[in-house]
Design a protein around this motif. Structure first.
Motif, PDB file in Angstrom:
ATOM      1  N   ARG A   1      10.926  -4.138  -1.124  1.00  0.00           N
ATOM      2  CA  ARG A   1      10.780  -2.692  -0.954  1.00  0.00           C
ATOM      3  C   ARG A   1      12.026  -2.095  -0.318  1.00  0.00           C
ATOM      4  NH1 ARG A   1       5.186  -2.052   2.224  1.00  0.00           N
ATOM      5  NH2 ARG A   1       6.041  -3.874   3.314  1.00  0.00           N
TER       6      ARG A   1
ATOM      7  N   LEU B   1       8.763   2.355   0.922  1.00  0.00           N
ATOM      8  CA  LEU B   1       8.029   2.387   2.188  1.00  0.00           C
ATOM      9  C   LEU B   1       7.409   3.766   2.423  1.00  0.00           C
ATOM     10  CD1 LEU B   1      10.371   0.375   4.589  1.00  0.00           C
ATOM     11  CD2 LEU B   1       8.158  -0.340   3.670  1.00  0.00           C
TER      12      LEU B   1
ATOM     13  N   ARG C   1       3.120   3.298   0.571  1.00  0.00           N
ATOM     14  CA  ARG C   1       2.223   2.755   1.596  1.00  0.00           C
ATOM     15  C   ARG C   1       1.004   3.653   1.763  1.00  0.00           C
ATOM     16  NH1 ARG C   1       4.924   2.362   6.989  1.00  0.00           N
ATOM     17  NH2 ARG C   1       6.344   3.890   6.078  1.00  0.00           N
ATOM     18  N   GLN C   2      -0.096   3.036   2.154  1.00  0.00           N
ATOM     19  CA  GLN C   2      -1.323   3.778   2.403  1.00  0.00           C
ATOM     20  C   GLN C   2      -1.313   4.370   3.813  1.00  0.00           C
ATOM     21  OE1 GLN C   2      -3.509   4.215  -0.010  1.00  0.00           O
ATOM     22  NE2 GLN C   2      -2.539   2.780  -1.444  1.00  0.00           N
TER      23      GLN C   2
ATOM     24  N   GLU D   1      -1.187   2.182   6.837  1.00  0.00           N
ATOM     25  CA  GLU D   1       0.064   1.458   7.044  1.00  0.00           C
ATOM     26  C   GLU D   1       1.129   2.306   7.738  1.00  0.00           C
ATOM     27  OE1 GLU D   1       0.802  -1.477   3.477  1.00  0.00           O
ATOM     28  OE2 GLU D   1       0.050   0.421   2.680  1.00  0.00           O
ATOM     29  N   TYR D   2       0.862   3.588   7.876  1.00  0.00           N
ATOM     30  CA  TYR D   2       1.823   4.479   8.533  1.00  0.00           C
ATOM     31  C   TYR D   2       1.715   4.350  10.047  1.00  0.00           C
ATOM     32  CZ  TYR D   2       4.278   7.147   4.963  1.00  0.00           C
ATOM     33  OH  TYR D   2       5.155   7.525   3.976  1.00  0.00           O
TER      34      TYR D   2
END
Length: 255
Positions: free
Chosen positions: A69, A74, A78-79, A82-83
């Motif tokens: 990635r 990123l 990302r979901q 995941e942040y």
């Protein structure tokens, strides 16, 4: 670099990068809606500064992750869970008072963090921080002036600032807390002293609020949400749905 220290560093880089990109996205939502053309340009420029800083942090994180990635993936793939961005910046823009108070609380923290990181034992981090500090110095001056102007302005602007404080202050808890992963990075010289960041942030907020004739609330306390654990408010999911739509709909598209 030991694996556990690398994991800590990646998490910290994601926190800086995610926070900057989310705040940049929020500011971009003012384009076409700002109260004056000059402010629309200023908000857009601050947002662009933050997105540029986010790219620098996330590119470094991507290199350490080494899983194929890059910074764009990123950000866009990302979901929500995941942040790692600060909860403060994902809050809706609201009116101009909310936007400027949120920017000020973030800027006062961001300035001190970058100031400390500019002396990091990690040369890559020190370089990114030193470059970003020049931009954030302007961001902080501008948002401070707006908080003072609105707080010590008309009866209406003062009331709106009081309402903005009531709405946002609880999220300031994340600006001052010290996580064990960051404590380990401080021990190795990667991060600066958290006590210095906290003291300087509190001093800056107290000074600006005093000139703005605004009360400084009692220190915020932790609550059930934690961006470090991926537990966000409902607002981040909606923001990401808007921000990530195009690259998710057309994953192979190139400029």
């Amino acid at each position: 670099m030991p694996a556990n220290e690398q994991h800590d560093l990646i998490e910290y880089l994601l926190r800086l990068g995610d926070t900057a990109v989310v705040q940049g996205q929020r500011l971009s939502q003012w384009i076409g809606h700002a109260p004056a053309l000059e402010e629309e340009l200023a908000l857009a420029n601050v947002g662009l500064d933050l997105i540029g800083q986010a790219r620098n942090w996330l590119e470094y994180a991507a290199e350490l992750l080494d899983d194929g990635r890059d910074a764009d993936r990123l950000v866009f793939l990302r979901q929500e869970r995941e942040y790692r961005n600060l909860l403060l910046v994902e809050q809706p823009n609201g009116d101009f008072a909310v936007t400027m108070l949120k920017q000020f609380l973030y800027d006062a923290w961001h300035f001190q963090v970058l100031h400390g990181l500019s002396s990091s034992s990690d040369e890559r981090i020190a370089g990114i921080a030193a470059k970003g500090l020049k931009e954030v110095t302007y961001h902080l001056r501008r948002s401070s002036e707006w908080v003072e102007r609105l707080g010590d302005g008309t009866e209406e602007s003062h009331a709106r600032m009081l309402k903005a404080i009531e709405q946002l202050w609880r999220y300031s808890v994340e600006l001052l807390e010290s996580h064990e992963s960051e404590q380990r990075l401080r021990a190795s010289g990667v991060l600066g002293n958290q006590d210095d960041v906290v003291a300087a942030w509190q001093s800056k907020v107290a000074d600006v609020f005093a000139r703005a004739t605004l009360p400084v609330p009692a220190a915020a306390v932790p609550f059930y949400l934690s961006a470090r654990e991926g537990l966000h408010t409902e607002h981040l999911g909606m923001l990401l749905a808007e921000m990530q739509y195009l690259p998710r709909a057309y994953p192979d598209a190139t400029w």
